[in-house]
Design a protein around this motif. Structure first.
Motif, PDB file in Angstrom:
ATOM      1  N   LEU A  32       0.851  -1.186   0.000  1.00 24.01           N
ATOM      2  CA  LEU A  32       0.000   0.000   0.000  1.00 24.01           C
ATOM      3  C   LEU A  32       0.886   1.236   0.000  1.00 24.01           C
ATOM      4  N   ASN A  33       0.433   2.274  -0.688  1.00 21.02           N
ATOM      5  CA  ASN A  33       1.145   3.530  -0.815  1.00 21.02           C
ATOM      6  C   ASN A  33       2.406   3.412  -1.660  1.00 21.02           C
ATOM      7  N   PHE A 107      -3.679   0.928   6.469  1.00 20.72           N
ATOM      8  CA  PHE A 107      -2.892   1.802   7.328  1.00 20.72           C
ATOM      9  C   PHE A 107      -3.570   2.084   8.666  1.00 20.72           C
TER      10      PHE A 107
ATOM     11  N   LYS B  99     -13.819  -1.311   3.586  1.00 21.78           N
ATOM     12  CA  LYS B  99     -12.752  -1.917   4.384  1.00 21.78           C
ATOM     13  C   LYS B  99     -13.246  -3.207   5.025  1.00 21.78           C
ATOM     14  N   LYS B 133      -6.173   7.205  -2.097  1.00 25.80           N
ATOM     15  CA  LYS B 133      -5.101   6.689  -2.942  1.00 25.80           C
ATOM     16  C   LYS B 133      -4.161   5.829  -2.103  1.00 25.80           C
ATOM     17  N   LYS B 134      -3.908   6.281  -0.877  1.00 30.85           N
ATOM     18  CA  LYS B 134      -2.970   5.545  -0.027  1.00 30.85           C
ATOM     19  C   LYS B 134      -3.485   4.151   0.278  1.00 30.85           C
ATOM     20  N   ASN B 135      -4.804   4.026   0.412  1.00 29.74           N
ATOM     21  CA  ASN B 135      -5.368   2.715   0.708  1.00 29.74           C
ATOM     22  C   ASN B 135      -5.828   2.002  -0.546  1.00 29.74           C
ATOM     23  N   SER B 136      -5.345   2.452  -1.670  1.00 26.93           N
ATOM     24  CA  SER B 136      -5.604   1.919  -3.008  1.00 26.93           C
ATOM     25  C   SER B 136      -7.090   1.683  -3.249  1.00 26.93           C
ATOM     26  N   ASN B 164      -4.647   6.861  -9.459  1.00 32.13           N
ATOM     27  CA  ASN B 164      -3.429   6.075  -9.409  1.00 32.13           C
ATOM     28  C   ASN B 164      -3.421   5.207 -10.646  1.00 32.13           C
TER      29      ASN B 164
END
Lengths: 204, 399
Positions: A32-33, A107, B99, B133-136, B164
């Motif tokens: 991730l990231n 995260f 999630k 974006k960080k957690n796709s 992304n």
């Protein structure tokens, strides 16, 4: 190439120790990231190639040094130690936290959950440092998730190589594949006491 | 065929009562949602879709991600319109719902319908985008309805933060005659990142658009290839014939030296041109054939014949092109030999600029061609002589 062992490297082939990468299920490795999707698969290679920077490396997005790497194995393994080669200029990770046998961590989970072990890393550009694990906790590992929350001040975090040392057992942690469900008992399957007493048990 | 879990965020704020998308914005949204759910579940049977509403009393999850289409469609009934949309909360709740999806192997996607003004700051929106974006998590934004200043800017910033590797998209749907669903069918939201279009999308396009979009002749080549081929071949033949006829008409116009020959030749060329335009539209083939026949007949025969047919058929096209309308009007009056219209006509012909503009709009005529120039000069002299003739005629009539 210096090793931490006090012998010369000609006797002992270091690369054989770091061969757990062969048991990684590369197609299911995710991160991730990461700035380039799929680049995480390039950090798992043989010990001799750990410093070759010609191939891609794993890099996080601009301005965000956190990285989360999910590594599943093809069979249960025992992990003795981990080695990380980072990037130059402050882009090496400074902390590492590991989670065992959990998939789908993101995260917010990683930040709130208790890791099974945490390490403070040093800049390890030559790939000579290894970080020992509490071996008793890493006995049957089907998947490991590594969380790198910080780095040494760089804008992004770069990882060139992740090495795992340990043993692979041949056990698999798969779901049971063949199950036969019985709606009613079939007497022919139960031959143990069928001959005596017509089903009645005797107490002698 | 990507394995995906999708959360659709519906805008059910007060702005959705507006009727600029038929029948109302909310209904158009509901139709689009139904189509999306169908497309997703069809492209991969293990895909799941969930729905939440962003306005009303607060963000509310109606259905958690499920592959049961009936459940999804049922929850769309009885939705109430009211309140204000809360985009930030909506997206965050959608992320949370994704999630906790049951199958962790699914990719996460959020589809947002944004039909009312956004009250959040751009920075907050961008931060949410970066977190996605960080957690796709991929994000599709459908922008319709109210457009206030900064809404498009904020949405574009959100897309830039989330995007992304081109997995996220934005679609702007303006108010217009086509329904929201029809516009969406052709976008990557349905076709899935350029996979070539799912079968569902193609079938829906054929059914809903009624042959206007995508298929040339109202016939799906997949369904009936022979018919499509026959239509295409006959269309090409007609086009070739028209080009030949148009060429002939312009040649005639160049040859004829009479003043009346010029405008009617112009008119013929314009009529064939209009016939060309008509055939390029997708209308009933029968009408086109009839019109084509008339156009061809008129270019070949004496221009004065067949007035009534001209009147009935040309009135529709005349509305589109004012110059054409004028030329047609002139030709009709020309045919009746009205003296007053004659003088009008000659005045117009004398107007050099008008004639050259007509000539410039003709397909095959070059105004700089020497033969055309000669013709124009001859028209000039012709009009003068015509005026003299007219002055003589009334005198004769009076007698």
């Amino acid at each position: 190439m210096a090793c931490l062992h006090d012998h010369s490297c000609e006797d002992h082939d270091c690369s054989a120790d770091w061969s757990l990468y062969k048991h990684i299920d590369i197609s299911k490795v995710t991160a991730l990231n990461e700035a380039v999707p799929g680049s995480v698969k390039s950090v798992f290679k043989a010990w001799e190639q750990r410093l070759s920077s010609s191939e891609e490396h794993l890099e996080s997005n601009e301005g965000d040094p956190e990285l989360l790497v999910f590594i599943p194995f093809t069979s249960d393994v025992k992990i003795k130690s981990i080695s990380i080669v980072g990037g130059a200029g402050g882009t090496s990770p400074s902390k590492m936290r590991a989670f065992i046998n959990r998939d789908g961590i993101d995260f917010s989970d990683a930040q709130s959950m208790q890791a099974i072990q945490e390490w403070d890393l040093a800049e390890n550009l030559q790939g000579v440092l290894e970080y020992q694990t509490r071996y008793s906790k890493f006995q049957s590992v089907a998947s490991i998730t590594l969380h790198f929350p910080e780095n040494f001040g760089g804008d992004t975090t770069q990882i060139q190589y992740i090495g795992l040392k340990g043993e692979a057992t041949q056990l698999r942690r798969d779901v049971v594949a063949t199950i036969v469900y019985e709606l009613m008992p079939n007497p022919s399957d139960h031959k143990a006491q069928a001959e005596g007493g017509g089903g009645l048990s005797h107490v002698e | 065929m990507v394995l995906e879990a999708t959360m659709i965020c519906i805008d059910n704020s007060e702005w959705m009562r507006n009727g600029d998308y038929a029948p109302s914005r909310f209904q158009a949204q509901a139709d689009a949602v139904n189509l999306i759910c169908g497309a997703k579940t069809q492209s991969n049977p293990e895909n799941t879709v969930g729905i939440l509403t962003m306005a009303g009393k607060g963000v509310r999850v109606l259905v958690t991600p499920t592959s049961d289409l009936g459940k999804i469609l049922a929850c769309m009934h009885g939705l109430e319109i009211g309140g204000e949309m809360n985009l930030a909360s909506g997206i965050q709740v959608a992320q949370l719902a994704l999630k906790h999806r049951q199958n962790k192997k699914q990719q996460q996607r959020i589809i947002v319908f944004c039909g009312s003004p956004i009250k959040h700051e751009k920075k907050l929106i961008e931060m949410i985008g970066r977190k996605l974006k960080k957690n796709s998590v991929a994000l599709d934004i459908i922008n319709f309805g109210e457009q206030d200043d900064g809404k498009i800017e904020k949405l574009e910033a959100l897309l830039a933060a989330v995007n992304n590797n081109d997995t996220s998209h934005i679609v702007h749907v303006p108010t217009g005659s086509s329904a929201l669903s029809d516009v969406l069918i052709n976008t990557p939201i349905f076709t899935g990142d350029g996979e070539g279009g799912s079968g569902f999308a193609a079938a829906a396009a054929a059914a809903a658009a009624g042959g206007l979009s995508g298929f040339d002749f109202g016939v799906d080549p997949n369904l009936d290839p022979e018919l499509a081929l026959a239509l295409r071949v006959s269309m090409e033949e007609e086009r070739a014939r028209q080009e030949a006829a148009a060429k002939k008409a312009t040649e005639e116009a160049a040859k004829q030296e009479k003043g009346e020959g010029q405008p009617s030749g112009t008119q013929d060329a314009m009529m064939t041109e209009r016939a060309n335009v008509a055939t390029s539209e997708v209308d009933n083939k029968d009408d086109e054939n009839a019109l084509l026949q008339q156009a061809l007949a008129m270019s070949m025969d004496d221009p004065d014949s067949g007035h009534e047919t001209r009147d009935t058929d040309m009135s529709d096209a005349a509305a589109d092109d004012p110059e054409l309308a004028l030329a047609l009007q002139l030709s009709v009056q020309d045919g009746t030999k009205d003296s007053s219209s004659q003088s009008d006509l000659s005045k117009l012909l004398a107007d050099q600029s008008f004639v050259s503009s007509i000539l410039a709009s003709l397909p095959g005529v070059d105004p700089n061609d020497p033969s055309v120039k000669n013709l124009l000069d001859s028209i000039q002299s012709q009009t003068e002589s015509q005026q003299k003739n007219e002055e003589k005629e009334p005198k004769e009539d009076e007698k």
